[in-house]
Write a protein that holds these residues in place. Sequence first.
Motif, PDB file in Angstrom:
ATOM      1  N   VAL A   1       0.882  -1.159   0.000  1.00 24.81           N
ATOM      2  CA  VAL A   1       0.000   0.000   0.000  1.00 24.81           C
ATOM      3  C   VAL A   1       0.921   1.212   0.000  1.00 24.81           C
ATOM      4  CG1 VAL A   1      -1.832   1.223   1.203  1.00 24.81           C
ATOM      5  CG2 VAL A   1      -1.644  -1.250   1.435  1.00 24.81           C
ATOM      6  N   ASN A   2       0.880   1.995  -1.071  1.00 24.13           N
ATOM      7  CA  ASN A   2       1.768   3.158  -1.171  1.00 24.13           C
ATOM      8  C   ASN A   2       3.221   2.783  -0.893  1.00 24.13           C
ATOM      9  OD1 ASN A   2      -0.478   4.827  -1.716  1.00 24.13           O
ATOM     10  ND2 ASN A   2      -0.861   5.021   0.476  1.00 24.13           N
ATOM     11  N   ASN A   3       3.658   1.678  -1.492  1.00 21.41           N
ATOM     12  CA  ASN A   3       5.017   1.156  -1.351  1.00 21.41           C
ATOM     13  C   ASN A   3       5.366   0.692   0.053  1.00 21.41           C
ATOM     14  OD1 ASN A   3       5.664   1.466  -4.100  1.00 21.41           O
ATOM     15  ND2 ASN A   3       6.100   3.622  -3.761  1.00 21.41           N
ATOM     16  N   VAL A   4       4.375   0.482   0.892  1.00 24.20           N
ATOM     17  CA  VAL A   4       4.589  -0.040   2.242  1.00 24.20           C
ATOM     18  C   VAL A   4       4.021  -1.461   2.281  1.00 24.20           C
ATOM     19  CG1 VAL A   4       4.045   0.258   4.686  1.00 24.20           C
ATOM     20  CG2 VAL A   4       4.425   2.271   3.234  1.00 24.20           C
ATOM     21  N   PRO A   5       4.830  -2.448   2.708  1.00 25.56           N
ATOM     22  CA  PRO A   5       4.326  -3.822   2.738  1.00 25.56           C
ATOM     23  C   PRO A   5       3.283  -4.040   3.824  1.00 25.56           C
ATOM     24  CG  PRO A   5       6.570  -3.718   3.583  1.00 25.56           C
ATOM     25  CD  PRO A   5       6.219  -2.340   3.122  1.00 25.56           C
TER      26      PRO A   5
ATOM     27  N   CYS B   1      -9.079 -16.852  -1.615  1.00 26.66           N
ATOM     28  CA  CYS B   1     -10.304 -16.071  -1.524  1.00 26.66           C
ATOM     29  C   CYS B   1     -10.155 -14.935  -0.523  1.00 26.66           C
ATOM     30  CB  CYS B   1     -11.492 -16.952  -1.165  1.00 26.66           C
ATOM     31  SG  CYS B   1     -11.503 -17.559   0.529  1.00 26.66           S
ATOM     32  N   THR B   2     -11.045 -13.972  -0.637  1.00 28.69           N
ATOM     33  CA  THR B   2     -11.117 -12.846   0.279  1.00 28.69           C
ATOM     34  C   THR B   2     -12.497 -12.212   0.154  1.00 28.69           C
ATOM     35  OG1 THR B   2      -9.984 -10.850   1.073  1.00 28.69           O
ATOM     36  CG2 THR B   2     -10.178 -11.108  -1.331  1.00 28.69           C
ATOM     37  N   SER B   3     -12.702 -11.170   0.906  1.00 28.63           N
ATOM     38  CA  SER B   3     -13.925 -10.381   0.815  1.00 28.63           C
ATOM     39  C   SER B   3     -13.617  -9.076   0.105  1.00 28.63           C
ATOM     40  CB  SER B   3     -14.440 -10.066   2.226  1.00 28.63           C
ATOM     41  OG  SER B   3     -15.367  -9.008   2.197  1.00 28.63           O
ATOM     42  N   ASN B   4     -14.525  -8.605  -0.732  1.00 27.53           N
ATOM     43  CA  ASN B   4     -14.285  -7.320  -1.396  1.00 27.53           C
ATOM     44  C   ASN B   4     -14.514  -6.142  -0.444  1.00 27.53           C
ATOM     45  OD1 ASN B   4     -17.104  -7.021  -1.397  1.00 27.53           O
ATOM     46  ND2 ASN B   4     -17.285  -7.686  -3.525  1.00 27.53           N
ATOM     47  N   LYS B   5     -14.809  -6.440   0.806  1.00 30.03           N
ATOM     48  CA  LYS B   5     -14.935  -5.399   1.836  1.00 30.03           C
ATOM     49  C   LYS B   5     -13.611  -5.184   2.571  1.00 30.03           C
ATOM     50  CE  LYS B   5     -19.391  -5.112   1.186  1.00 30.03           C
ATOM     51  NZ  LYS B   5     -19.845  -4.152   0.230  1.00 30.03           N
ATOM     52  N   LYS B   6     -12.651  -6.087   2.375  1.00 31.61           N
ATOM     53  CA  LYS B   6     -11.378  -6.019   3.091  1.00 31.61           C
ATOM     54  C   LYS B   6     -10.354  -5.155   2.365  1.00 31.61           C
ATOM     55  CE  LYS B   6     -11.743 -10.469   5.400  1.00 31.61           C
ATOM     56  NZ  LYS B   6     -11.116 -11.771   5.614  1.00 31.61           N
ATOM     57  N   ALA B   7      -9.427  -4.625   3.142  1.00 26.59           N
ATOM     58  CA  ALA B   7      -8.333  -3.830   2.578  1.00 26.59           C
ATOM     59  C   ALA B   7      -7.506  -4.662   1.598  1.00 26.59           C
ATOM     60  CB  ALA B   7      -7.448  -3.282   3.694  1.00 26.59           C
ATOM     61  N   MET B   8      -7.344  -5.949   1.878  1.00 26.61           N
ATOM     62  CA  MET B   8      -6.562  -6.816   0.992  1.00 26.61           C
ATOM     63  C   MET B   8      -7.104  -6.773  -0.435  1.00 26.61           C
ATOM     64  SD  MET B   8      -5.597 -10.830   1.389  1.00 26.61           S
ATOM     65  CE  MET B   8      -6.850 -11.699   0.484  1.00 26.61           C
ATOM     66  N   TYR B   9      -8.402  -6.828  -0.581  1.00 23.40           N
ATOM     67  CA  TYR B   9      -9.026  -6.788  -1.907  1.00 23.40           C
ATOM     68  C   TYR B   9      -8.641  -5.502  -2.633  1.00 23.40           C
ATOM     69  CZ  TYR B   9     -12.650  -6.456  -5.483  1.00 23.40           C
ATOM     70  OH  TYR B   9     -13.308  -6.317  -6.681  1.00 23.40           O
ATOM     71  N   LYS B  10      -8.777  -4.385  -1.953  1.00 19.42           N
ATOM     72  CA  LYS B  10      -8.452  -3.089  -2.562  1.00 19.42           C
ATOM     73  C   LYS B  10      -6.968  -3.007  -2.920  1.00 19.42           C
ATOM     74  CE  LYS B  10     -12.202  -0.870  -0.020  1.00 19.42           C
ATOM     75  NZ  LYS B  10     -12.775  -2.074   0.512  1.00 19.42           N
ATOM     76  N   GLN B  11      -6.120  -3.569  -2.063  1.00 24.18           N
ATOM     77  CA  GLN B  11      -4.682  -3.582  -2.328  1.00 24.18           C
ATOM     78  C   GLN B  11      -4.351  -4.435  -3.552  1.00 24.18           C
ATOM     79  OE1 GLN B  11      -3.323  -4.922   1.489  1.00 24.18           O
ATOM     80  NE2 GLN B  11      -3.941  -3.005   2.470  1.00 24.18           N
ATOM     81  N   LEU B  12      -5.017  -5.569  -3.687  1.00 28.22           N
ATOM     82  CA  LEU B  12      -4.780  -6.444  -4.838  1.00 28.22           C
ATOM     83  C   LEU B  12      -5.253  -5.803  -6.141  1.00 28.22           C
ATOM     84  CD1 LEU B  12      -5.777  -9.883  -3.305  1.00 28.22           C
ATOM     85  CD2 LEU B  12      -3.467  -9.092  -3.860  1.00 28.22           C
ATOM     86  N   ILE B  13      -6.327  -5.050  -6.078  1.00 28.46           N
ATOM     87  CA  ILE B  13      -6.813  -4.340  -7.269  1.00 28.46           C
ATOM     88  C   ILE B  13      -5.812  -3.260  -7.666  1.00 28.46           C
ATOM     89  CG2 ILE B  13      -8.610  -2.752  -8.107  1.00 28.46           C
ATOM     90  CD1 ILE B  13      -9.556  -5.682  -7.993  1.00 28.46           C
ATOM     91  N   ALA B  14      -5.309  -2.519  -6.680  1.00 26.10           N
ATOM     92  CA  ALA B  14      -4.381  -1.415  -6.950  1.00 26.10           C
ATOM     93  C   ALA B  14      -3.013  -1.909  -7.418  1.00 26.10           C
ATOM     94  CB  ALA B  14      -4.219  -0.548  -5.696  1.00 26.10           C
ATOM     95  N   ASN B  15      -2.547  -3.023  -6.832  1.00 26.82           N
ATOM     96  CA  ASN B  15      -1.246  -3.590  -7.203  1.00 26.82           C
ATOM     97  C   ASN B  15      -1.331  -5.096  -7.020  1.00 26.82           C
ATOM     98  OD1 ASN B  15       1.365  -4.431  -7.552  1.00 26.82           O
ATOM     99  ND2 ASN B  15       2.255  -3.098  -6.010  1.00 26.82           N
ATOM    100  N   PRO B  16      -1.472  -5.848  -8.104  1.00 26.84           N
ATOM    101  CA  PRO B  16      -1.674  -7.290  -7.995  1.00 26.84           C
ATOM    102  C   PRO B  16      -0.422  -8.112  -7.673  1.00 26.84           C
ATOM    103  CG  PRO B  16      -1.654  -6.641 -10.286  1.00 26.84           C
ATOM    104  CD  PRO B  16      -1.600  -5.373  -9.486  1.00 26.84           C
TER     105      PRO B  16
END
Length: 131
Positions: A20-24, A42-57
Amino acid sequence: MSEVLKFLQKNKIFYLATTVNNVPHVRPLGFIMEYNGKLTFCTSNKKAMYKQLIANPEVEICCVDADYNFLRIKGKAEFCTNSTVQQKALQVMPSLGNIYSVGDGVFEIFSLNEATAILQTMSGEKRRLEI
């Protein structure tokens, strides 16, 4: 693929790192399956992990066994959510049904593309495993 999958399944908990913003950011995971020849999670699309994977896979996974051998997997997350893969995930780990259901609009499935895996022993010996 089978050696990597067996290692993760046998050792139950593994850790997935995103940035996230170059921070692990690292978190434990316990669900793994093979789907269409790929490691799948798997994950939930409500979790930060989902958003992080979309932004940087780009991700890395690490898992250690009882003998301190460790497996590192690098790859690119690609979401492949559909009812068929959701059903398979629920069959592989029925306890997921306590929080997800097919078509619930939250349950997301992703696979790793361009995945590479290295198994390293405590003494430093490294071996590339096929994925």
